[in-house]
Design a protein around this motif. Sequence first.
Motif, PDB file in Angstrom:
ATOM      1  N   ASP A  24       0.860  -1.186   0.000  1.00 20.59           N
ATOM      2  CA  ASP A  24       0.000   0.000   0.000  1.00 20.59           C
ATOM      3  C   ASP A  24       0.900   1.240   0.000  1.00 20.59           C
ATOM      4  O   ASP A  24       1.749   1.396   0.878  1.00 20.59           O
ATOM      5  CB  ASP A  24      -0.900  -0.012   1.235  1.00 20.59           C
ATOM      6  CG  ASP A  24      -1.973   1.072   1.175  1.00 20.59           C
ATOM      7  OD1 ASP A  24      -3.136   0.756   1.456  1.00 20.59           O
ATOM      8  OD2 ASP A  24      -1.638   2.233   0.859  1.00 20.59           O
TER       9      ASP A  24
ATOM     10  N   LYS B 259       2.862   2.206   9.243  1.00 17.06           N
ATOM     11  CA  LYS B 259       2.943   3.174   8.148  1.00 17.06           C
ATOM     12  C   LYS B 259       3.560   4.463   8.648  1.00 17.06           C
ATOM     13  O   LYS B 259       3.385   4.791   9.795  1.00 17.06           O
ATOM     14  CB  LYS B 259       1.523   3.464   7.626  1.00 17.06           C
ATOM     15  CG  LYS B 259       1.241   2.751   6.330  1.00 17.06           C
ATOM     16  CD  LYS B 259      -0.108   3.115   5.814  1.00 17.06           C
ATOM     17  CE  LYS B 259      -0.301   2.582   4.426  1.00 17.06           C
ATOM     18  NZ  LYS B 259       0.545   3.168   3.409  1.00 17.06           N
TER      19      LYS B 259
ATOM     20  N   ARG C  80      -1.686  15.034   8.737  1.00 16.86           N
ATOM     21  CA  ARG C  80      -2.493  14.143   9.584  1.00 16.86           C
ATOM     22  C   ARG C  80      -2.339  14.496  11.056  1.00 16.86           C
ATOM     23  O   ARG C  80      -3.223  14.247  11.870  1.00 16.86           O
ATOM     24  CB  ARG C  80      -2.125  12.670   9.338  1.00 16.86           C
ATOM     25  CG  ARG C  80      -2.523  12.242   7.935  1.00 16.86           C
ATOM     26  CD  ARG C  80      -2.213  10.802   7.605  1.00 16.86           C
ATOM     27  NE  ARG C  80      -2.287  10.621   6.154  1.00 16.86           N
ATOM     28  CZ  ARG C  80      -2.339   9.464   5.522  1.00 16.86           C
ATOM     29  NH1 ARG C  80      -2.332   8.349   6.217  1.00 16.86           N
ATOM     30  NH2 ARG C  80      -2.402   9.411   4.209  1.00 16.86           N
TER      31      ARG C  80
ATOM     32  N   TYR D  55       1.508  12.924   5.853  1.00 14.17           N
ATOM     33  CA  TYR D  55       1.541  12.552   7.264  1.00 14.17           C
ATOM     34  C   TYR D  55       1.698  13.785   8.163  1.00 14.17           C
ATOM     35  O   TYR D  55       1.192  13.808   9.275  1.00 14.17           O
ATOM     36  CB  TYR D  55       2.616  11.480   7.517  1.00 14.17           C
ATOM     37  CG  TYR D  55       2.088  10.108   7.160  1.00 14.17           C
ATOM     38  CD1 TYR D  55       2.061   9.684   5.831  1.00 14.17           C
ATOM     39  CD2 TYR D  55       1.541   9.283   8.130  1.00 14.17           C
ATOM     40  CE1 TYR D  55       1.521   8.451   5.487  1.00 14.17           C
ATOM     41  CE2 TYR D  55       1.003   8.046   7.795  1.00 14.17           C
ATOM     42  CZ  TYR D  55       0.994   7.643   6.481  1.00 14.17           C
ATOM     43  OH  TYR D  55       0.443   6.429   6.146  1.00 14.17           O
TER      44      TYR D  55
ATOM     45  N   SER E 107      -8.651  11.640   4.947  1.00 17.67           N
ATOM     46  CA  SER E 107      -9.429  11.409   3.732  1.00 17.67           C
ATOM     47  C   SER E 107     -10.924  11.554   4.028  1.00 17.67           C
ATOM     48  O   SER E 107     -11.379  11.172   5.109  1.00 17.67           O
ATOM     49  CB  SER E 107      -9.206   9.997   3.193  1.00 17.67           C
ATOM     50  OG  SER E 107      -7.895   9.859   2.733  1.00 17.67           O
TER      51      SER E 107
HETATM   52  P1  TTP Z   1      -5.235   5.123   0.875  1.00 18.00           P
HETATM   53  O1  TTP Z   1      -4.225   4.070   0.608  1.00 18.00           O
HETATM   54  O2  TTP Z   1      -6.406   4.782   1.738  1.00 18.00           O
HETATM   55  O3  TTP Z   1      -4.557   6.383   1.556  1.00 18.00           O
HETATM   56  P2  TTP Z   1      -3.129   7.020   1.289  1.00 18.00           P
HETATM   57  O4  TTP Z   1      -2.319   6.207   0.347  1.00 18.00           O
HETATM   58  O5  TTP Z   1      -3.317   8.428   0.895  1.00 18.00           O
HETATM   59  O6  TTP Z   1      -2.496   7.015   2.721  1.00 18.00           O
HETATM   60  P3  TTP Z   1      -1.909   5.777   3.558  1.00 18.00           P
HETATM   61  O7  TTP Z   1      -0.466   6.087   3.764  1.00 18.00           O
HETATM   62  O8  TTP Z   1      -2.688   5.759   4.816  1.00 18.00           O
HETATM   63  O9  TTP Z   1      -2.119   4.546   2.720  1.00 18.00           O
HETATM   64  O10 TTP Z   1      -5.819   5.665  -0.497  1.00 18.00           O
HETATM   65  C1  TTP Z   1      -5.028   5.768  -1.660  1.00 18.00           C
HETATM   66  C2  TTP Z   1      -5.415   7.005  -2.434  1.00 18.00           C
HETATM   67  O11 TTP Z   1      -6.794   6.954  -2.792  1.00 18.00           O
HETATM   68  C3  TTP Z   1      -5.221   8.289  -1.663  1.00 18.00           C
HETATM   69  O12 TTP Z   1      -3.892   8.800  -1.796  1.00 18.00           O
HETATM   70  C4  TTP Z   1      -6.261   9.187  -2.265  1.00 18.00           C
HETATM   71  C5  TTP Z   1      -7.355   8.255  -2.741  1.00 18.00           C
HETATM   72  N1  TTP Z   1      -8.493   8.310  -1.802  1.00 18.00           N
HETATM   73  C6  TTP Z   1      -9.525   9.205  -2.067  1.00 18.00           C
HETATM   74  O13 TTP Z   1      -9.511   9.912  -3.076  1.00 18.00           O
HETATM   75  N2  TTP Z   1     -10.557   9.290  -1.180  1.00 18.00           N
HETATM   76  C7  TTP Z   1     -10.628   8.526  -0.030  1.00 18.00           C
HETATM   77  O14 TTP Z   1     -11.574   8.646   0.756  1.00 18.00           O
HETATM   78  C8  TTP Z   1      -9.539   7.604   0.221  1.00 18.00           C
HETATM   79  C9  TTP Z   1      -9.548   6.767   1.469  1.00 18.00           C
HETATM   80  C10 TTP Z   1      -8.513   7.541  -0.676  1.00 18.00           C
END
Ligand code: TTP
Length: 362
Positions: A21, A174, A66, A63, A72
């Motif tokens: 991820d 993470k 956050r 981050y 999100s």
């Molecule tokens: P995620 O993997 O849930 O979040 P992330 O990669 O930004 O952060 P993390 O380090 O916690 O993994 O989602 C991947 C991408 O999908 C995120 O960068 C943006 C998009 N996304 C949205 O557009 N809306 C949302 O509600 C979520 C959860 C993600």
Amino acid sequence: MNTISLRVRDRAMRRIILHVDMDSFFSAIEMREHPELRGLPVVVGGSGVEAGKARGVVSTCSYEARKYGIHSAMALSQAYRLCPDAKFLPVNMDLYRRVSAEIMDILRTYSDKMEQVSIDEAFLDITAKVRDWTEARVYAERIKEEIRAKERLTCSIGVASSKMVAKIASDFNKPDGLTVVEHAREFLAELPVRSIPGVGPKTEMVLKQMGITRIGQLASTDVQLLVSRLGKHGEQLYRIANGTDESEVVPERDRKSLSRERTLMDDTDDMETLERHVEELAEELHRALKCLVFKTVTVKVKYSDFRVVTRSKTLKTFHSDLDTLKQIARELIRQMRGAKIRLVGVRVARLAMLDRRQRRLA
Ligand code: TTP
Ligand code: MG
């Protein structure tokens, strides 16, 4: 126990699955493209925020952002109130899709049993590639290193013998984490039930009423009791909690359909609310679709009396755009009004994969 079930169990136990991820994906890409943003709170969403005017929701944030409580799906206006000094950037989906396709191409070289689950995450079955957990760790480190070198981005990886545990593990440490789980039950025992993907506030509440807040408690609860309270989901949760979930990594080319569903906080027959839910599910599904195109859209509902009804529409040609998906999902849910609904789902089927060139253009 007869030989066949022994063999099956044995094979299932030997599986080694890796979940990758990307870290704060959209904002990490923006920070890579604009090095001056590094180390700053960066929020990606809507069309950005100008002169304090915010419309839309946060897609993701760095981050650093956050730490201010931004996450999100939060309204951009609220994010702005929490941290007015953050850098607010509009969503540049074309760029993120391109980067995602490059990353998925890298991952595919590590296992042809690869399943992309969203724009920034994938499962890889590496059972045939490594002999033990030590080798699995080295393998995961190589993946992280290649993504870092080629894409200048970090990811977090979880390794375990089931998909769900691998996913929970990738989220465990993470950003830039690597968590290898040899003993699933021990690893999961102290984690809150909410760490299990798919456990939302409603399931959490039901479990809490049963005195279950940690995954370890879930693992040692009588499975029949869980089923009586949560239906099929209860059985699935029991398996996840015990590390015995056997769902396979399904490569896209073998995928027959893809679906998302949710149980509503309150049963409702309000069409506006239901349309909003199917639209959100369509968005989730669309994110997961990636390089797949679809012909059939199905909406499923479970009414308050647990009656399940589905309605489908099949298009003449393949489609991939979100607007079409949303529009059909709305159309179908409108045909299902009548009684109060407790669960809605959206499914796409008759899938085909875009080829590489089309994928990059998509
Ligand atoms: P995620 O993997 O849930 O979040 P992330 O990669 O930004 O952060 P993390 O380090 O916690 O993994 O989602 C991947 C991408 O999908 C995120 O960068 C943006 C998009 N996304 C949205 O557009 N809306 C949302 O509600 C979520 C959860 C993600
Ligand atoms: Mg991510």
